[in-house]
Design an enzyme around this catalytic site. Structure first.
Site, short mmCIF file in Angstrom:
data_model
loop_
_atom_site.label_atom_id
_atom_site.label_comp_id
_atom_site.label_asym_id
_atom_site.label_seq_id
_atom_site.Cartn_x
_atom_site.Cartn_y
_atom_site.Cartn_z
N SER A 303 0.85 -1.19 0.00
CA SER A 303 0.00 0.00 0.00
C SER A 303 0.89 1.23 0.00
O SER A 303 1.95 1.24 0.60
CB SER A 303 -0.88 -0.03 1.25
OG SER A 303 -1.29 1.28 1.59
N GLU A 316 -7.12 -10.55 -6.89
CA GLU A 316 -8.21 -9.58 -7.02
C GLU A 316 -8.41 -9.15 -8.47
O GLU A 316 -9.54 -9.04 -8.95
CB GLU A 316 -7.91 -8.35 -6.15
CG GLU A 316 -8.08 -8.63 -4.67
CD GLU A 316 -7.58 -7.47 -3.82
OE1 GLU A 316 -8.36 -6.99 -2.99
OE2 GLU A 316 -6.43 -7.04 -3.98
#
Ligand code: ARG
Length: 496
Positions: A303, A316
């Site tokens: 992140s 994902e």
């Protein structure tokens, strides 16, 4: 007034341009004969497909070479022209391969770009290539040749993934984990059994694509615009040269339909649905809450703000790209809906949807095949959780069935045992024999043998069940299938 003079001049210029068809710098369109005016630039930009159908160039040339050979053999054009055409096309092919070919938007699509280049290259003989052919059957041909090759590649990738599941299962054949229904722990299973479920899905997906080949591998060329031709063509000869198994039976159908594209998009959607379920499990299993797997650094991302994060973005995105593929299927179904026969320019919309699907499916299969073998399974955690949540309650009921109790009654008895244990906050193994016997006199001290997850798994020897012996059999069958099954056999390509 100088202004006015200027305007008049410009008008005259336009008129002159229109008469000479497209202006000094514009290219003459192969279909320009019946036009006296040039094409609006916005129309050229709107109708072009060269920006995306240039990826068909190899197949366009392959088809044209076979067509030219047939025209020569049939005496429709002189043999020497046929040879000039084939040699010219071969030179163009190497120019495209080397990146020396300039694709021109004004020439609309790959077909007219190559034909125009051929005429520039060899002169008048080049103008004979399009005899007894239309772009309508030509584009259908190019697509079928393209798909034949892409389907074969896709099948190879799916089988690769299937093998990856089988190897992973083999590697983890002793590990027990909780099996789920409703995302609630249900019964213990072997991790290998869970992985092999995906191997089965991949097997069917590969078979679906393989079966579609017999519908793709049909020659549409010779349908011409829609009605066939008055010239003495030999379609079977072209089919042989290009390795087609059959020749299409109806010229109108040949240029109208794209069901073979739709079939690919359907098969791709089913495949992606399977891969999205796998991806979802990878995402779930990698959570702190599950902690079933750890992704290697190489297959996770971080992140930009939260320093501690390690995210399962590959899974994902694979899950997310399923949406694109479904979208492409819906898009193509909608393009095709209620289209009158035969060719309509709407059909040009097939390509980007198809190409995007091919690229998406290949990239997802490719990256998952690399990620799967390096996923770290937290086997201790899997084993530990396999026995939680009264996961062997069904085994307890089957124990009573073996002692002669009707299953429905056994279900009720064990249900009451579970209620009792959960109120007490204990596991099934922790209840004493005396307590068990209060629920049913059929309980004996051998009851404790059926309560462990390992015993539970070992007992599931029914065909296709999760017992180690069954799992081993499935791995063997997958290995054998790999050996026995010939890879899809297509006739060797001739006429290149
Ligand atoms: N670029 C066109 C397509 O992809 C080729 C066929 C055009 N045929 C026609 N008659 N305009 O569908």
């Amino acid at each position: 007034m100088p202004e006015k003079t200027k305007t008049t001049k410009t008008t005259k210029k336009i008129k002159k341009t229109e008469k000479t068809e497209a202006g000094p710098k514009a290219v003459k369109k192969p279909w320009g004969g019946r036009f006296s005016g040039g094409t609006n630039k916005a129309v050229e930009a709107f109708t072009e497909s060269i920006s995306f159908d240039k990826r068909l160039w190899k197949y366009d040339i392959q088809g044209s070479v076979a067509h030219a050979r047939m025209l020569g053999k049939q005496g429709i054009i002189p043999k020497k022209d046929s040879k000039l055409i084939i040699d010219g096309l071969t030179r163009i092919a190497s120019r495209i391969a080397d990146g020396r070919f300039v694709f021109r938007e004004e020439l609309e699509d790959i077909h007219m770009n190559i034909e125009t280049a051929l005429i520039d290259e060899i002169g008048a003989a080049g103008g004979k290539l399009h005899t007894a052919r239309s772009r309508n059957d030509q584009v259908a041909l190019d697509l079928r040749l393209y798909m034949r090759s892409e389907v074969k590649e896709t099948v190879g990738l799916i089988k690769g993934l299937k093998d990856a599941f089988a190897s992973l299962a083999q590697r983890h054949r002793d590990v027990i984990m909780p099996g789920y229904t409703h995302l609630q722990r249900a019964q213990p299973v072997l991790l290998a059994h869970h992985l092999l479920a995906y191997a089965e899905m991949m097997g069917r997906d590969a078979a679906r694509f393989e079966e579609s080949l017999k519908r793709i591998n049909v020659l549409p060329l010779g349908a011409c615009a829609l009605a066939g031709t008055g010239l003495p063509i030999d379609r079977h000869y072209v089919a042989d040269l290009l390795g087609f198994e059959a020749v299409s039976a109806n010229s109108m159908d040949s240029v109208s339909d794209r069901d073979f594209v739709l079939e690919f998009l359907c098969d791709a959607s089913i495949l992606m649905m399977h891969l999205s379920r796998l991806s979802e499990e990878v995402v779930l299993w990698a959570t702190e809450e599950f902690s079933f797997i750890a992704l290697p650094d190489a297959f996770a991302t971080g992140s930009s703000i939260m320093p501690q994060k390690k995210n399962p973005d590959v899974a994902e995105l694979s899950r997310g790209k399923t949406g694109r593929v479904y979208g492409n299927l819906m898009g193509m179904l909608t393009v095709m809906k209620a289209l009158p026969l035969t060719y309509n320019r709407d059909l040009q919309e097939d390509k980007e949807l198809l190409f995007d699907t091919v690229d998406t499916v290949k990239s997802v299969l490719g990256v998952l095949a690399q990620m799967l073998p390096v996923i770290n399974f937290r086997t201790e955690r899997l084993e530990e959780t396999a026995g939680e949540g009264f996961s062997t309650a069904t085994d307890l009921a089957e124990y009573l069935v073996k002692k002669g109790m009707p299953f429905r009654e056994a279900h009720g008895v064990v249900g009451r045992v579970v209620l009792f244990a959960s109120r007490k906050g204990s596991r099934l193994e922790d209840i004493g024999l005396k307590e068990y016997r209060e629920f049913s006199g059929l309980f004996g001290k051998d009851v404790f043998q059926v309560l462990s997850p390992r015993a539970s798994v070992a007992a599931k020897k029914s065909l296709g069940g999760t017992a180690p012996s069954e799992t081993a059999r499935q791995i063997e069958a997958l290995k054998k299938g790999k050996k026995n099954k010939k890879s899809i056999s297509l006739p060797a390509k001739k006429g290149k």
